[in-house]
Design a protein around this motif. Structure first.
Motif, short mmCIF file in Angstrom:
data_model
loop_
_atom_site.label_atom_id
_atom_site.label_comp_id
_atom_site.label_asym_id
_atom_site.label_seq_id
_atom_site.Cartn_x
_atom_site.Cartn_y
_atom_site.Cartn_z
N UNK A 51 -7.89 24.51 -48.08
CA UNK A 51 -6.67 23.26 -47.55
C UNK A 51 -7.49 22.03 -47.75
N UNK A 52 -8.58 21.93 -47.37
CA UNK A 52 -9.31 20.60 -47.55
C UNK A 52 -9.93 20.22 -49.06
N UNK A 53 -10.03 21.34 -49.60
CA UNK A 53 -10.35 21.27 -50.91
C UNK A 53 -9.07 20.79 -51.75
N UNK A 54 -8.10 21.37 -51.52
CA UNK A 54 -6.88 20.83 -52.23
C UNK A 54 -6.40 19.30 -51.74
N UNK A 55 -6.80 19.14 -50.48
CA UNK A 55 -6.44 17.65 -50.16
C UNK A 55 -7.45 16.61 -50.83
N UNK A 56 -8.63 17.15 -51.02
CA UNK A 56 -9.40 16.16 -51.64
C UNK A 56 -9.30 16.24 -52.90
N UNK A 57 -8.80 17.21 -53.69
CA UNK A 57 -8.70 16.92 -55.10
C UNK A 57 -7.48 16.14 -55.35
N UNK A 58 -6.43 16.25 -54.55
CA UNK A 58 -5.10 15.41 -54.68
C UNK A 58 -5.72 13.88 -54.44
N UNK A 59 -6.57 13.64 -53.46
CA UNK A 59 -7.04 12.36 -53.19
C UNK A 59 -7.67 11.78 -54.44
N UNK A 60 -8.43 12.63 -55.12
CA UNK A 60 -9.28 12.15 -56.42
C UNK A 60 -8.55 11.92 -57.29
N UNK A 61 -7.19 12.75 -57.33
CA UNK A 61 -6.50 12.27 -58.55
C UNK A 61 -5.70 11.07 -58.35
N UNK A 62 -5.19 10.83 -57.23
CA UNK A 62 -4.49 9.80 -56.97
C UNK A 62 -5.40 8.38 -57.35
N UNK A 63 -6.83 8.62 -56.71
CA UNK A 63 -7.83 7.59 -56.96
C UNK A 63 -7.91 7.20 -58.50
N UNK A 64 -8.08 8.18 -59.12
CA UNK A 64 -8.30 8.23 -60.55
C UNK A 64 -7.29 7.63 -61.36
N UNK A 65 -5.88 7.90 -61.04
CA UNK A 65 -4.82 7.39 -61.60
C UNK A 65 -4.84 5.82 -60.95
N UNK A 66 -5.20 5.65 -59.95
CA UNK A 66 -5.13 4.15 -59.52
C UNK A 66 -6.12 3.26 -60.20
#
Length: 120
Positions: A44-59
């Motif tokens: 679950x933590x890995x999925x949350x981290x991956x989502x955050x990385x994707x958001x930061x990359x988009x930003x």
């Protein structure tokens, strides 16, 4: 382990050994449950981290686009004249959207391109 102390000097009975095996098996099962719960939390933590990385990359990508827009609007209109003042001569300014690709993947984008007969 068992709550009854075992006197090892007198030897162990089959029942005592069997009770120890059962207790050990119970402890292994408890440990397995804890590991499974920990694996689930980690996934679950890995999925949350991956989502955050994707958001930061988009930003970051959007920020890069904004810098490109800034260059196009503020720098491009007078850049040829400025370079000409510095002793260079550029005939044309191409603006926006030239993408450089490698193996089907965009590796960079050129926002402003100065050119003359010999130099780009």
């Amino acid at each position: 382990m068992s709550t009854t102390p075992i006197n090892y000097s007198t030897g162990l009975t089959f029942e005592q050994v069997w009770a120890m095996f059962k207790e050990t098996d119970k402890k292994f099962q408890e440990t397995d449950k804890k590991f499974l719960a920990m694996e689930e939390r980690m996934e679950k933590s890995k999925k949350e981290i991956d989502e955050q990385i994707e958001k930061v990359s988009r930003s970051i990508g959007e920020l890069g686009n904004r810098f490109g827009e800034l260059a196009e609007h503020l720098v491009a209109p007078g850049i040829a004249e400025r370079f000409n003042e510095l002793g260079y001569h550029f005939d044309g300014v191409a603006k926006g959207g030239l993408e450089i690709s490698e193996n089907g993947r965009v590796v960079t984008e050129v926002d402003i391109l100065l050119e003359n007969e010999k130099t780009i």
